[in-house]
Design a protein around this motif. Structure first.
Motif, PDB file in Angstrom:
ATOM      1  N   GLY A   5      52.912  45.034  43.176  1.00  0.00           N
ATOM      2  CA  GLY A   5      52.729  45.525  41.805  1.00  0.00           C
ATOM      3  C   GLY A   5      52.836  44.407  40.787  1.00  0.00           C
ATOM      4  N   ASN A   6      53.800  43.518  40.996  1.00  0.00           N
ATOM      5  CA  ASN A   6      53.957  42.393  40.087  1.00  0.00           C
ATOM      6  C   ASN A   6      52.768  41.461  40.149  1.00  0.00           C
ATOM      7  OD1 ASN A   6      56.427  43.380  39.306  1.00  0.00           O
ATOM      8  ND2 ASN A   6      57.583  42.213  40.834  1.00  0.00           N
ATOM      9  N   LYS A   7      52.249  41.298  41.465  1.00  0.00           N
ATOM     10  CA  LYS A   7      51.052  40.462  41.607  1.00  0.00           C
ATOM     11  C   LYS A   7      49.897  41.072  40.851  1.00  0.00           C
ATOM     12  CE  LYS A   7      52.058  38.275  46.053  1.00  0.00           C
ATOM     13  NZ  LYS A   7      51.604  38.117  47.441  1.00  0.00           N
ATOM     14  N   GLY A   8      49.759  42.422  40.989  1.00  0.00           N
ATOM     15  CA  GLY A   8      48.661  43.082  40.295  1.00  0.00           C
ATOM     16  C   GLY A   8      48.791  42.894  38.787  1.00  0.00           C
ATOM     17  N   GLY A   9      50.023  43.004  38.342  1.00  0.00           N
ATOM     18  CA  GLY A   9      50.226  42.811  36.914  1.00  0.00           C
ATOM     19  C   GLY A   9      49.879  41.401  36.473  1.00  0.00           C
ATOM     20  N   SER A  10      50.266  40.394  37.261  1.00  0.00           N
ATOM     21  CA  SER A  10      49.977  39.002  36.908  1.00  0.00           C
ATOM     22  C   SER A  10      48.482  38.735  36.930  1.00  0.00           C
ATOM     23  CB  SER A  10      50.700  38.061  37.865  1.00  0.00           C
ATOM     24  OG  SER A  10      50.245  38.263  39.189  1.00  0.00           O
ATOM     25  N   LEU A  11      47.745  39.404  37.861  1.00  0.00           N
ATOM     26  CA  LEU A  11      46.286  39.218  37.915  1.00  0.00           C
ATOM     27  C   LEU A  11      45.633  39.814  36.672  1.00  0.00           C
ATOM     28  CD1 LEU A  11      45.365  39.897  41.659  1.00  0.00           C
ATOM     29  CD2 LEU A  11      45.591  37.715  40.460  1.00  0.00           C
ATOM     30  N   ARG A  12      46.132  40.946  36.241  1.00  0.00           N
ATOM     31  CA  ARG A  12      45.576  41.555  35.027  1.00  0.00           C
ATOM     32  C   ARG A  12      45.839  40.654  33.807  1.00  0.00           C
ATOM     33  NH1 ARG A  12      47.526  46.342  37.510  1.00  0.00           N
ATOM     34  NH2 ARG A  12      45.822  47.790  38.021  1.00  0.00           N
ATOM     35  N   ASP A  13      46.989  39.976  33.849  1.00  0.00           N
ATOM     36  CA  ASP A  13      47.288  39.082  32.756  1.00  0.00           C
ATOM     37  C   ASP A  13      46.325  37.911  32.686  1.00  0.00           C
ATOM     38  OD1 ASP A  13      49.395  40.705  32.102  1.00  0.00           O
ATOM     39  OD2 ASP A  13      50.897  39.498  33.184  1.00  0.00           O
ATOM     40  N   LYS A  14      45.799  37.533  33.877  1.00  0.00           N
ATOM     41  CA  LYS A  14      44.869  36.403  33.928  1.00  0.00           C
ATOM     42  C   LYS A  14      43.434  36.826  33.690  1.00  0.00           C
ATOM     43  CE  LYS A  14      47.718  33.622  37.027  1.00  0.00           C
ATOM     44  NZ  LYS A  14      47.787  32.901  38.325  1.00  0.00           N
ATOM     45  N   LEU A  15      43.173  38.097  33.660  1.00  0.00           N
ATOM     46  CA  LEU A  15      41.816  38.595  33.466  1.00  0.00           C
ATOM     47  C   LEU A  15      41.398  38.385  32.009  1.00  0.00           C
ATOM     48  CD1 LEU A  15      39.389  40.084  34.710  1.00  0.00           C
ATOM     49  CD2 LEU A  15      40.478  42.235  34.024  1.00  0.00           C
ATOM     50  N   ASP A  16      40.287  37.712  31.842  1.00  0.00           N
ATOM     51  CA  ASP A  16      39.742  37.451  30.506  1.00  0.00           C
ATOM     52  C   ASP A  16      38.347  38.063  30.462  1.00  0.00           C
ATOM     53  OD1 ASP A  16      39.074  36.571  28.022  1.00  0.00           O
ATOM     54  OD2 ASP A  16      38.895  34.441  28.579  1.00  0.00           O
ATOM     55  N   GLY A  17      38.268  39.256  29.913  1.00  0.00           N
ATOM     56  CA  GLY A  17      36.986  39.963  29.926  1.00  0.00           C
ATOM     57  C   GLY A  17      36.634  40.343  31.343  1.00  0.00           C
ATOM     58  N   ASN A  18      35.559  39.749  31.861  1.00  0.00           N
ATOM     59  CA  ASN A  18      35.157  39.991  33.257  1.00  0.00           C
ATOM     60  C   ASN A  18      35.430  38.779  34.134  1.00  0.00           C
ATOM     61  OD1 ASN A  18      33.212  38.341  32.139  1.00  0.00           O
ATOM     62  ND2 ASN A  18      31.515  39.291  33.282  1.00  0.00           N
ATOM     63  N   GLU A  19      36.170  37.796  33.571  1.00  0.00           N
ATOM     64  CA  GLU A  19      36.457  36.572  34.322  1.00  0.00           C
ATOM     65  C   GLU A  19      37.919  36.536  34.728  1.00  0.00           C
ATOM     66  OE1 GLU A  19      35.279  33.123  32.183  1.00  0.00           O
ATOM     67  OE2 GLU A  19      33.204  33.798  31.889  1.00  0.00           O
ATOM     68  N   LEU A  20      38.131  36.151  36.026  1.00  0.00           N
ATOM     69  CA  LEU A  20      39.484  36.039  36.563  1.00  0.00           C
ATOM     70  C   LEU A  20      39.633  34.655  37.174  1.00  0.00           C
ATOM     71  CD1 LEU A  20      42.212  37.347  37.174  1.00  0.00           C
ATOM     72  CD2 LEU A  20      41.230  38.179  39.344  1.00  0.00           C
TER      73      LEU A  20
END
Length: 305
Positions: A5-20
């Protein structure tokens, strides 16, 4: 380790528009589950990590349009990498790839490809060429796709050829098996016919033997009946007249003897020498007959009567 869950949260934090952007993250594994939860991330940057393999689940990220895997340690791509059908831009610079999976030919949307600085197979390296500018990278994508389609067609033909060979071999095995079964059926049929013929001959022989045994008593009965029904003819009488004459002569002789005997016993001729001898013979014969017991009994019966 951090939780999913924390990883998922950190990935969402890195999401910029449609770019990860996950580059320079010292990753040795791709967080596939977390990426699958972010279908909006159509542009994914995994460059400059320590990736050696991509799991087969990675090919389920079909929402990806642009993927950067440059400067990793990838030795091969998943077999079903072609499932990423929406992929248009793919950067594989500076990895350890030698070949590409045949399914690569299914990336029909691919417009840009960079395969520089990989120990590619010479044939694949010649097809790929350089990717120093936009035009070359686009040509690389087009040529590699055509090359992989040709390889896929060759493999499909080879697969079909192997299948055909296997089918032909199977047909031959089936034909051989059918021929063997037909031969066995023919053999069993012939053996059955021979057994039937043998039994028929035994039956005919037994029947003929019975008929022969039945004929023998019939013949004997017929012979007996014939011999019994036909009275034997008396032997033909030969010389009938001769026998009659002979009997007559014998009768006359007996009459003469009897007459002579009576004459010698009753008349005066009994004193004659001839009659004396005749009377002596008659007396001796009479005494001999009387000496026998049966004759004595007969004579006694005669005398009583």
């Amino acid at each position: 380790m951090t939780k999913a869950g924390n990883k998922g949260g950190s990935l969402r934090d890195k999401l910029d528009g449609n770019e990860l952007d996950l580059s320079l993250g010292n990753l040795s594994e791709v967080p596939v589950k977390e990426l699958a939860a972010l279908p909006k991330a159509t542009v994914l940057d995994l460059s400059c990590n320590k990736l050696t393999v991509l799991p087969s689940e990675f090919c389920g990220l079909t929402h990806l349009v642009k993927l950067d895997l440059s400067k990793n340690k990838l030795q091969q791509l998943p077999v079903d990498f072609g499932r990423l059908v929406n992929l248009q831009h793919l950067d594989l610079l500076n990895n350890r790839l030698v070949t590409l999976p045949v399914s690569f030919a299914q990336l029909k949307s691919l417009k840009w490809l960079d395969l520089k600085d990989n120990p590619l197979d010479p044939a694949l390296a010649k097809v790929a060429g350089d990717c120093l500018d936009e035009k070359q990278c686009k040509q690389c994508a087009n040529k590699v796709l055509q090359h992989m389609k040709a390889m896929q067609a060759d493999q499909e033909r080879e697969k079909q050829r192997r299948l055909e060979v296997e089918r032909e071999a199977e047909k031959k095995r089936e034909a051989k098996q059918r021929a063997k079964e037909a031969q066995e059926r023919e053999l069993r049929k012939r053996e059955k016919a021979e057994e039937k013929e043998r039994r028929r001959k035994e039956y005919d022989a037994l029947k003929a033997s019975k008929k022969e045994q039945e004929k023998k008593p019939k013949k004997e009965n017929n012979q007996k009946s014939k011999s019994g029904s036909r009275p034997r003819k008396p032997p033909p009488r030969k010389h009938t007249r001769s026998w009659a004459v002979l009997k007559l002569l014998l009768l006359l002789l007996l009459l003469c003897v009897a007459g002579g005997l009576v004459a010698c016993r009753v008349t005066e001729l009994q004193r004659q020498p001839l009659c004396t001898r005749v009377n002596a013979i008659y007396d001796n014969a009479l005494r001999g007959l009387r000496s026998h017991e049966i004759l004595q009994w007969v004579l006694q019966t005669e005398s009583q009567q």
